[in-house]
Design an enzyme around this catalytic site. Sequence first.
Site, PDB file in Angstrom:
ATOM      1  N   ASP A  12       0.696  -1.138  -0.323  1.00 23.15           N
ATOM      2  CA  ASP A  12       0.208   0.041  -0.221  1.00 23.15           C
ATOM      3  C   ASP A  12       0.960   1.012   0.214  1.00 23.15           C
ATOM      4  O   ASP A  12       2.160   1.295   0.808  1.00 23.15           O
ATOM      5  CB  ASP A  12      -0.872   0.068   1.228  1.00 23.15           C
ATOM      6  N   GLY A  15       0.151   5.410  -4.222  1.00 23.53           N
ATOM      7  CA  GLY A  15      -0.083   6.804  -4.876  1.00 23.53           C
ATOM      8  C   GLY A  15       0.313   7.765  -4.192  1.00 23.53           C
ATOM      9  O   GLY A  15       0.350   8.653  -4.410  1.00 23.53           O
ATOM     10  N   ARG A  16       0.111   7.594  -2.266  1.00 27.18           N
ATOM     11  CA  ARG A  16       0.632   8.497  -1.462  1.00 27.18           C
ATOM     12  C   ARG A  16       2.032   8.947  -1.639  1.00 27.18           C
ATOM     13  O   ARG A  16       2.880  10.397  -1.489  1.00 27.18           O
ATOM     14  CB  ARG A  16       0.398   8.238   0.073  1.00 27.18           C
ATOM     15  N   ARG A  25       0.180   9.658 -10.237  1.00 26.63           N
ATOM     16  CA  ARG A  25       0.316   8.378  -9.438  1.00 26.63           C
ATOM     17  C   ARG A  25       0.499   7.574 -10.069  1.00 26.63           C
ATOM     18  O   ARG A  25       1.235   6.165  -9.364  1.00 26.63           O
ATOM     19  CB  ARG A  25      -0.903   8.082  -8.608  1.00 26.63           C
ATOM     20  N   HIS A  29       3.041   4.025  -9.225  1.00 27.24           N
ATOM     21  CA  HIS A  29       2.899   2.237  -8.829  1.00 27.24           C
ATOM     22  C   HIS A  29       3.657   2.105  -9.756  1.00 27.24           C
ATOM     23  O   HIS A  29       3.887   0.293  -9.746  1.00 27.24           O
ATOM     24  CB  HIS A  29       1.527   1.811 -10.474  1.00 27.24           C
ATOM     25  N   SER A  57      -7.341  -5.079  -5.778  1.00 25.50           N
ATOM     26  CA  SER A  57      -8.838  -5.871  -5.052  1.00 25.50           C
ATOM     27  C   SER A  57      -9.536  -5.555  -6.130  1.00 25.50           C
ATOM     28  O   SER A  57      -9.691  -4.855  -7.399  1.00 25.50           O
ATOM     29  CB  SER A  57      -8.855  -5.368  -3.676  1.00 25.50           C
ATOM     30  N   ASN A  60     -10.258  -2.293  -6.098  1.00 21.46           N
ATOM     31  CA  ASN A  60      -9.790  -1.940  -7.364  1.00 21.46           C
ATOM     32  C   ASN A  60      -9.663  -1.344  -8.410  1.00 21.46           C
ATOM     33  O   ASN A  60      -9.455  -0.365  -9.289  1.00 21.46           O
ATOM     34  CB  ASN A  60      -8.314  -2.048  -7.158  1.00 21.46           C
ATOM     35  N   ILE A 187      -7.198  -4.704   7.586  1.00 16.30           N
ATOM     36  CA  ILE A 187      -6.749  -6.303   6.329  1.00 16.30           C
ATOM     37  C   ILE A 187      -7.343  -5.675   5.222  1.00 16.30           C
ATOM     38  O   ILE A 187      -6.885  -6.798   4.058  1.00 16.30           O
ATOM     39  CB  ILE A 187      -7.613  -7.221   7.482  1.00 16.30           C
ATOM     40  N   SER A 188      -8.248  -4.940   5.070  1.00 12.10           N
ATOM     41  CA  SER A 188      -8.811  -5.071   3.732  1.00 12.10           C
ATOM     42  C   SER A 188      -9.165  -6.261   2.375  1.00 12.10           C
ATOM     43  O   SER A 188      -8.910  -5.978   1.820  1.00 12.10           O
ATOM     44  CB  SER A 188      -8.276  -4.162   2.839  1.00 12.10           C
TER      45      SER A 188
HETATM   46  C1  FPP Z   1      -1.888   0.516  -2.849  1.00 13.44           C
HETATM   47  O1  FPP Z   1      -1.047   2.184  -3.382  1.00 13.44           O
HETATM   48  C2  FPP Z   1      -0.839  -0.216  -4.518  1.00 13.44           C
HETATM   49  C3  FPP Z   1      -1.737  -1.003  -5.994  1.00 13.44           C
HETATM   50  C4  FPP Z   1      -3.631  -0.703  -5.772  1.00 13.44           C
HETATM   51  C5  FPP Z   1      -1.944  -1.922  -6.612  1.00 13.44           C
HETATM   52  C6  FPP Z   1       0.034  -2.130  -6.508  1.00 13.44           C
HETATM   53  C7  FPP Z   1       0.615  -2.818  -7.665  1.00 13.44           C
HETATM   54  C8  FPP Z   1       1.388  -2.800  -7.859  1.00 13.44           C
HETATM   55  C9  FPP Z   1       2.965  -2.664  -6.961  1.00 13.44           C
HETATM   56  C10 FPP Z   1       2.252  -2.157  -9.145  1.00 13.44           C
HETATM   57  C11 FPP Z   1       1.837  -4.099 -10.048  1.00 13.44           C
HETATM   58  C12 FPP Z   1       1.970  -5.202  -9.422  1.00 13.44           C
HETATM   59  C13 FPP Z   1       2.268  -6.561  -9.882  1.00 13.44           C
HETATM   60  C14 FPP Z   1       2.661  -7.263  -8.931  1.00 13.44           C
HETATM   61  C15 FPP Z   1       3.196  -5.724 -10.945  1.00 13.44           C
HETATM   62  P1  FPP Z   1      -2.576   2.263  -3.460  1.00 13.44           P
HETATM   63  O2  FPP Z   1      -1.978   3.590  -4.620  1.00 13.44           O
HETATM   64  O3  FPP Z   1      -3.774   2.093  -2.920  1.00 13.44           O
HETATM   65  O4  FPP Z   1      -1.960   3.783  -2.650  1.00 13.44           O
HETATM   66  P2  FPP Z   1      -2.350   4.976  -1.789  1.00 13.44           P
HETATM   67  O5  FPP Z   1      -3.271   4.128  -0.850  1.00 13.44           O
HETATM   68  O6  FPP Z   1      -1.188   5.930  -1.631  1.00 13.44           O
HETATM   69  O7  FPP Z   1      -3.344   5.659  -2.903  1.00 13.44           O
END
Ligand code: FPP
Length: 248
Positions: A12, A15-16, A25, A29, A57, A60, A187-188
């Site tokens: 997690d 984005g932040r 954002r 990633h 998720s 998402n 745990i989301s």
């Molecule tokens: C959470 O950050 C992360 C995700 C929703 C996606 C995770 C994906 C990756 C690391 C890249 C793709 C994965 C693979 C295995 C290639 P967030 O966007 O929820 O961050 P935030 O809570 O700060 O907005």
Amino acid sequence: MQIPTHLAIIMDGNGRWAEQRHLPRILGHRKGVETVQSVVDECLKLGVRYLTLYAFSSENWGRPQDEVEALMGLLGSFLKKELSQLQKQGIRLMAVGELDRLPKSINKILQDIIQKTADNDRMVLNLALSYGSRNELTRAIQSLGKEIAEGSLRVEDVTEEAIGNALDTQAIPDPDLMIRTSGEMRISNFLLWQLAYSELYFTEAFWPDFSRELLYKAIEEYSIRQRRFGLTAAQLRSEDSIPGEGNH
Ligand code: FPP
């Protein structure tokens, strides 16, 4: 240091991480994918046998379309690049979630890699994609219900083991340690059934900043925690075996 057999991670904070730097954002990633690669390498070195990453998720799908598309793009290029690396390192790829909701081309690459790496046995990299634990449980209950309705399963045979075997994670032992980055303590909808006895570890670091040192710190903390599986400490001292050991 005691190494968890199965490490599960909620990645997690991408984005932040980007927003703090006034970046789009998607760059968070993208940096997150680099962290995925380094964490996979470290886990392999440490001897972790199963690494589950919460990559996308069920919820998402509700993000802005351009972010969903960008995430799918990153996933696709990650998978394409990763095949030769997985083969070289002896890593088997698995995936849990509603995979048929993924774009066809991505699901096809995924299934291809899952099949090609099926005999690799140094570590399992398990990606949770289009995954939600309530959805997984709902699908499992539906499939058990169908078997009961058809007469191939008796109600009294719906045991914890049968439920575990009906989940997407059927071939994978429960996580020993679950790490969530970015300071959120939730745990989301991740592995709700499977995390019943797992140690939970939360770190403030955003996923792109989750370094080798922070991974070691989490595993060190896990090493000194005592897992009691509902027993007393005295019982554990006097017992040779822990209930459910091997599964947990
Ligand atoms: C959470 O950050 C992360 C995700 C929703 C996606 C995770 C994906 C990756 C690391 C890249 C793709 C994965 C693979 C295995 C290639 P967030 O966007 O929820 O961050 P935030 O809570 O700060 O907005």
